[in-house]
Scaffold this active site. Structure first.
Site, PDB file in Angstrom:
ATOM      1  N   GLU A 145     -82.687  -3.331 -19.685  1.00  0.00           N
ATOM      2  CA  GLU A 145     -81.536  -4.044 -20.278  1.00  0.00           C
ATOM      3  C   GLU A 145     -80.300  -3.150 -20.389  1.00  0.00           C
ATOM      4  O   GLU A 145     -79.675  -3.064 -21.462  1.00  0.00           O
ATOM      5  CB  GLU A 145     -81.910  -4.636 -21.647  1.00  0.00           C
ATOM      6  N   GLU A 150     -89.436  -9.938 -19.081  1.00  0.00           N
ATOM      7  CA  GLU A 150     -89.507 -10.268 -20.517  1.00  0.00           C
ATOM      8  C   GLU A 150     -89.194 -11.750 -20.655  1.00  0.00           C
ATOM      9  O   GLU A 150     -88.092 -12.180 -20.277  1.00  0.00           O
ATOM     10  CB  GLU A 150     -88.519  -9.450 -21.355  1.00  0.00           C
TER      11      GLU A 150
HETATM   12  O1  AHR Z   1     -89.230  -7.539 -26.430  1.00  0.00           O
HETATM   13  C1  AHR Z   1     -88.402  -7.130 -27.475  1.00  0.00           C
HETATM   14  C2  AHR Z   1     -87.107  -6.515 -26.989  1.00  0.00           C
HETATM   15  O2  AHR Z   1     -86.343  -7.508 -26.353  1.00  0.00           O
HETATM   16  C3  AHR Z   1     -87.202  -5.443 -25.930  1.00  0.00           C
HETATM   17  O3  AHR Z   1     -87.399  -4.178 -26.469  1.00  0.00           O
HETATM   18  C4  AHR Z   1     -85.881  -5.520 -25.246  1.00  0.00           C
HETATM   19  O4  AHR Z   1     -85.946  -5.122 -23.906  1.00  0.00           O
HETATM   20  C5  AHR Z   1     -85.451  -6.959 -25.434  1.00  0.00           C
HETATM   21  O5  AHR Z   1     -84.160  -7.060 -25.915  1.00  0.00           O
END
Ligand code: AHR
Length: 502
Positions: free
Chosen positions: A173, A292
């Site tokens: 990210e 994610e």
């Molecule tokens: O999954 C929780 C968080 O969400 C992770 O650390 C991050 O990559 C995202 O913003």
């Protein structure tokens, strides 16, 4: 009741079912690692302190890959802190989650856990506070058989054979202003390209993931992918996408239609990657690693990190409790990921244990399944062979966030070797049953193997440590197959799986 007419045909093949679609994620965050997968005081703990009950649930969940060690955590992580004798490892501040990292679990322990859980590790390197050299060092430690300083250090630490990690995320990210070492698209694109180029000098067969947008709503979405891929297209194989959804202001209708947003995210990233491909006059296509995704109630108190002088080890963080509607949304997001199997090469449900997770644990105590466990486990076990696009004729409903949404969404898989078919379908109506009429005539002689439904008159029902099974997928007795037509009735706000065989 309303009727949805669905048509299955092997000619509507999208691509293969990819095992990597059923990946998950373990981050050093809250209780995911400590008291999650790792809890030496637990009665089932092995010599490394790993809970066997959690390993057993991970297998039941049908997880294929596990991304590690972050997430936001990785952008401040020094991987060397987590190797060697445990009692000599440093404790560090984890700035991402305002916690203290004791480094009791590091890369060697994680690799042993992954082997025990029979999952493929997917590693992330720190491109926040670190760069090319540290990524190369970690790769040497993990993948070089021996005869160099870091590969011999791994051997001295107990792992004779290299870990042969194939999938590597180039940072996490990096578009997010909250990220330690956040960068502009141009800064990150250059760093990702140079890190990837150097990593391939050690191992040309790696599968490398550039960090894409952390949400489709990011102000830089689209432009980020275009700039990063303009810099790094030749060096990477995938670009990541992250998306979290939740019910907001009681707008259940929009929440249930979240997969429309995921569809839009995937097609937009694919189109942007293809535009860069056209500019560069290349034939290679960039795939998407949706590494994610989940339901996450970010605004709730349990998602707020500690503040001030409080830097706890493994605090309770992001421990969302999921209800039946959340499980239906997770099921519909799986439908979206499968439907885009031609472009989505890997995906990770974020996360695996305790932190926005399908598996929960009590420290030293019981482990249990959240509602979202079930659609993931069912899809992972039933999806085999090819993914088929399902033609659906169904009324739509109006949502505040995404415009008109079909009341039913579905995808199917077909195994050409055994003839087995699996149909995954959600009913998004909050009030009405749906009659599903499914035309199977293009796959003759199919018979019903099983039909199951996950729903509850109260869609806010949540599993607890004391009751994680009174609402679980149940056999759907309305399902019949006659003359090549499958019919079944499914309740409002439901996730449904029908399995058929020859
Ligand atoms: O999954 C929780 C968080 O969400 C992770 O650390 C991050 O990559 C995202 O913003």
């Amino acid at each position: 009741m309303f009727t949805a007419t669905l048509t299955l045909d092997p000619a509507f093949r999208v691509g293969p079912v990819r095992r990597r679609t059923f990946g998950s994620f373990v981050e050093h965050l809250g209780r995911c690692v400590y008291t999650g997968i790792h809890d030496p005081s637990h009665p089932s703990a092995d010599a490394d302190g790993f809970r066997q009950d959690v390993i057993e649930l991970t297998r039941q969940l049908g997880v294929s890959t596990v991304r590690y060690p972050g997430g936001n955590f990785v952008s401040g992580y020094r991987w060397e802190d987590g190797i060697g004798p445990v009692d000599r490892r440093p404790r560090r501040l984890d700035l991402a989650w305002h916690s203290t990292e004791p480094n009791l679990v590091g890369v060697d322990e994680f690799m042993r856990w992954a082997a025990a859980a029979q999952v493929e590790p997917m590693m992330a390197v720190n491109l926040g506070t670190r760069g090319v050299q540290e990524a190369l060092d970690l790769l040497e430690y993990c993948n070089v058989p021996g005869g160099t300083a870091l590969s011999d250090l791994r051997r001295a630490n107990g792992a004779q054979a290299p870990y042969k990690v194939t999938m590597w995320c180039l940072g996490n990210e990096m578009d997010g202003p909250w990220q330690i070492g956040h960068k502009t698209a141009h800064e990150y694109g250059r760093l990702a390209a140079e890190t990837a180029r150097a990593m391939r000098m050690i191992d040309p067969d790696l599968e490398l993931v550039a960090s894409g947008s952390s949400g489709v709503g990011m102000p830089t979405f689209g432009e980020w992918e275009q700039t990063v891929l303009t810099e790094a297209y030749e060096q990477v194989d995938m670009i990541s996408a992250h998306a979290y959804y939740c019910e907001q202001d009681g707008d259940l209708g929009s929440f249930l239609a979240s997969a429309l947003d995921m569809d839009h995210f995937i097609t937009s990233v694919a189109a942007t990657a293809d535009a860069v491909r056209a500019h560069k006059k290349l034939s290679k296509r960039i795939a998407i690693s949706f590494d994610e995704w989940n339901v996450w109630y970010q605004h709730r108190a349990e998602s707020q990190p500690p503040t001030g002088d409080d830097w706890p080890v493994a605090p309770v963080l992001l421990e969302d409790r999921y209800n039946v509607a959340d499980a239906v949304v997770v099921g519909s997001l799986l439908i979206s990921l499968l439907r885009h199997t031609d472009r989505v090469a890997a995906a990770s449900l974020a996360q695996l244990v305790n932190v926005i997770a399908p598996i929960m644990t009590e420290p030293s105590g019981r482990s249990w399944k959240q509602t979202i466990f079930h659609p993931f486990a069912q899809a992972s076990s039933a999806a085999v062979g090819d993914v088929l696009e399902v033609a659906i004729d169904v009324p739509t409903y109006e949502t505040t966030k995404f415009g008109d949404a079909p009341l039913v969404d579905a995808v199917a898989t077909h195994d050409p070797e055994t003839g087995a078919v699996a149909l995954f379908a959600v009913n998004r109506s909050t009030a009405q049953e749906a009659r599903l009429e499914v035309d199977l005539r293009s796959i003759p002689a199919l018979r019903l193997t099983s039909a199951s439904t996950l729903s509850n008159p109260d869609h806010t029902w949540q599993a607890t440590v004391d009751d994680d099974s009174s609402v679980a997928p149940r056999s759907n007795a309305t399902a019949t197959v006659e003359d090549g037509r499958l019919s079944l009735t499914v309740p409002p706000v439901s996730w449904n799986v029908v399995r058929l065989g020859l």
